[in-house]
Design a protein around this motif. Structure first.
Motif, PDB file in Angstrom:
ATOM      1  N   GLY A  60      17.978  -1.459   3.000  1.00 35.93           N
ATOM      2  CA  GLY A  60      16.761  -0.758   2.631  1.00 35.93           C
ATOM      3  C   GLY A  60      15.641  -1.627   2.093  1.00 35.93           C
ATOM      4  O   GLY A  60      14.600  -1.113   1.682  1.00 35.93           O
ATOM      5  N   PHE A  61      15.812  -2.954   2.102  1.00 33.55           N
ATOM      6  CA  PHE A  61      14.750  -3.839   1.641  1.00 33.55           C
ATOM      7  C   PHE A  61      13.664  -4.024   2.706  1.00 33.55           C
ATOM      8  O   PHE A  61      12.512  -4.304   2.390  1.00 33.55           O
ATOM      9  N   ILE A  62      14.060  -3.905   3.966  1.00 29.46           N
ATOM     10  CA  ILE A  62      13.172  -4.162   5.098  1.00 29.46           C
ATOM     11  C   ILE A  62      13.235  -2.981   6.055  1.00 29.46           C
ATOM     12  O   ILE A  62      14.292  -2.338   6.193  1.00 29.46           O
ATOM     13  N   VAL A  63      12.119  -2.683   6.724  1.00 25.15           N
ATOM     14  CA  VAL A  63      12.097  -1.617   7.728  1.00 25.15           C
ATOM     15  C   VAL A  63      11.604  -2.190   9.054  1.00 25.15           C
ATOM     16  O   VAL A  63      10.754  -3.082   9.082  1.00 25.15           O
ATOM     17  N   ARG A  64      12.160  -1.666  10.140  1.00 26.54           N
ATOM     18  CA  ARG A  64      11.704  -2.047  11.485  1.00 26.54           C
ATOM     19  C   ARG A  64      10.817  -0.937  12.018  1.00 26.54           C
ATOM     20  O   ARG A  64      11.145   0.243  11.915  1.00 26.54           O
ATOM     21  N   GLN A  65       9.703  -1.326  12.617  1.00 26.21           N
ATOM     22  CA  GLN A  65       8.769  -0.372  13.182  1.00 26.21           C
ATOM     23  C   GLN A  65       8.680  -0.584  14.682  1.00 26.21           C
ATOM     24  O   GLN A  65       9.353  -1.445  15.246  1.00 26.21           O
ATOM     25  N   SER A  66       7.830   0.195  15.333  1.00 23.53           N
ATOM     26  CA  SER A  66       7.715   0.085  16.785  1.00 23.53           C
ATOM     27  C   SER A  66       7.186  -1.296  17.177  1.00 23.53           C
ATOM     28  O   SER A  66       6.479  -1.956  16.403  1.00 23.53           O
ATOM     29  N   GLY A  67       7.564  -1.714  18.365  1.00 19.67           N
ATOM     30  CA  GLY A  67       7.110  -3.007  18.854  1.00 19.67           C
ATOM     31  C   GLY A  67       7.751  -4.182  18.155  1.00 19.67           C
ATOM     32  O   GLY A  67       7.183  -5.268  18.098  1.00 19.67           O
ATOM     33  N   ARG A  74       8.450   0.045   1.846  1.00 17.94           N
ATOM     34  CA  ARG A  74       7.697   0.744   0.802  1.00 17.94           C
ATOM     35  C   ARG A  74       8.573   1.872   0.278  1.00 17.94           C
ATOM     36  O   ARG A  74       9.408   2.406   1.006  1.00 17.94           O
ATOM     37  N   PHE A  75       8.342   2.279  -0.963  1.00 12.18           N
ATOM     38  CA  PHE A  75       9.148   3.345  -1.553  1.00 12.18           C
ATOM     39  C   PHE A  75       8.260   4.493  -2.003  1.00 12.18           C
ATOM     40  O   PHE A  75       7.769   4.499  -3.139  1.00 12.18           O
ATOM     41  N   PRO A  76       8.015   5.489  -1.121  1.00  6.13           N
ATOM     42  CA  PRO A  76       7.200   6.641  -1.506  1.00  6.13           C
ATOM     43  C   PRO A  76       7.807   7.373  -2.689  1.00  6.13           C
ATOM     44  O   PRO A  76       9.025   7.408  -2.867  1.00  6.13           O
ATOM     45  N   GLU A  77       6.955   7.975  -3.516  1.00  2.00           N
ATOM     46  CA  GLU A  77       7.411   8.623  -4.752  1.00  2.00           C
ATOM     47  C   GLU A  77       8.453   9.697  -4.477  1.00  2.00           C
ATOM     48  O   GLU A  77       9.468   9.783  -5.150  1.00  2.00           O
ATOM     49  N   ASP A  78       8.214  10.560  -3.464  1.00  2.00           N
ATOM     50  CA  ASP A  78       9.151  11.640  -3.189  1.00  2.00           C
ATOM     51  C   ASP A  78      10.485  11.097  -2.705  1.00  2.00           C
ATOM     52  O   ASP A  78      11.548  11.633  -3.042  1.00  2.00           O
ATOM     53  N   GLU A  79      10.435  10.020  -1.929  1.00  2.00           N
ATOM     54  CA  GLU A  79      11.668   9.416  -1.434  1.00  2.00           C
ATOM     55  C   GLU A  79      12.499   8.882  -2.596  1.00  2.00           C
ATOM     56  O   GLU A  79      13.719   9.006  -2.613  1.00  2.00           O
ATOM     57  N   MET A  80      11.826   8.294  -3.581  1.00  2.00           N
ATOM     58  CA  MET A  80      12.524   7.761  -4.741  1.00  2.00           C
ATOM     59  C   MET A  80      13.199   8.891  -5.521  1.00  2.00           C
ATOM     60  O   MET A  80      14.346   8.765  -5.938  1.00  2.00           O
ATOM     61  N   LYS A  81      12.488  10.003  -5.706  1.00  2.00           N
ATOM     62  CA  LYS A  81      13.068  11.136  -6.431  1.00  2.00           C
ATOM     63  C   LYS A  81      14.298  11.672  -5.707  1.00  2.00           C
ATOM     64  O   LYS A  81      15.332  11.944  -6.328  1.00  2.00           O
TER      65      LYS A  81
END
Length: 228
Positions: A60-67, A74-81
């Motif tokens: 969860g330290f790194i994310v893969r995106q398209s391409g 990033r850690f959105p507030e709702d995801e953290m909760k």
């Protein structure tokens, strides 16, 4: 960045180095990562860097995106909760089971890790931060193992965001670190006393306190650019 011991495999060195830079903020949230640049900075071939990125993505330290774009998570507030809510449910239950089922060896390990955390709190340098982080991960991992539930362990593996936990932990105040160390000791005491109710309650308190500290750290981080 950690030094490179001779016996440390290249992939492990790459993993620890990149992870350290993400945790410390040297690699910022959302920053794009490339194997070529990381290989050059670390003085390694791209293969161990690729292995490290794969491992850090899983954690969860790194994310893969398209391409094939790779970025620091990033850690959105709702995801953290959500993450902390799920942790509270799963880890409290695991702690209750551990209080009933942990072996003497596991109890000794849980106690050992709690005492190591306490002895290093508050940490005085990067090495002590790293040692506390490792002891904290081992503490929670041993409790999960002592719960004797493959199904629960699988759920915890899916739900537990190591990256979020480590990065928010590094922003705790000294008071919050001391409080957290006390929670670890109480959890160990409860498991050693074979009291599932006490153990579950202590773990719930620990995680709720961690959630509050993480939320405060996230708010402080949002305010930092404006204060510069």
């Amino acid at each position: 960045m950690p030094s490179q011991p001779n016996k440390l495999a290249a992939a492990e060195y790459a993993y620890r180095s990149i992870r350290s830079d993400i945790v410390s903020g040297a690699l910022a949230e959302g920053e794009r990562l490339t194997e070529e640049r990381l290989s050059r900075v670390l003085g390694l071939s791209r293969t161990p860097v690729r292995d490290a990125i794969r491992r850090l993505t899983h954690e969860g330290f790194i994310v893969r995106q398209s391409g094939y774009t790779t970025r620091v998570a990033r850690f959105p507030e709702d995801e953290m909760k959500q993450a902390f809510d799920i942790r509270q449910m799963l880890e409290s239950y695991a702690c209750e089971r551990a209080a009933m089922l942990a072996t003497d060896e596991e109890v000794a390990l849980i106690t050992q890790y709690s005492e190591e955390i306490a002895s290093l709190t508050p940490p005085k340098n990067e090495d002590e931060y790293a040692r506390i982080t490792e002891a904290n991960e081992a503490f929670h991992r041993t409790i999960a193992q002592a719960a004797r539930s493959p199904r629960l362990s699988a759920l915890m593996t899916m739900a537990f965001d190591v990256g979020m936990v480590v990065r928010t932990y590094r922003r705790y105040s000294e008071e919050e670190l001391i409080r957290s160390a006390g929670h670890h000791r109480e959890i160990a005491d409860a498991i050693r006393a074979k009291s599932p109710e006490w153990a579950g309650s202590a773990m719930r308190t620990h995680i709720r306190a961690a959630q509050t500290a993480a939320g405060k750290a996230q708010d402080d981080a949002k305010d930092e650019p404006a204060s510069k």
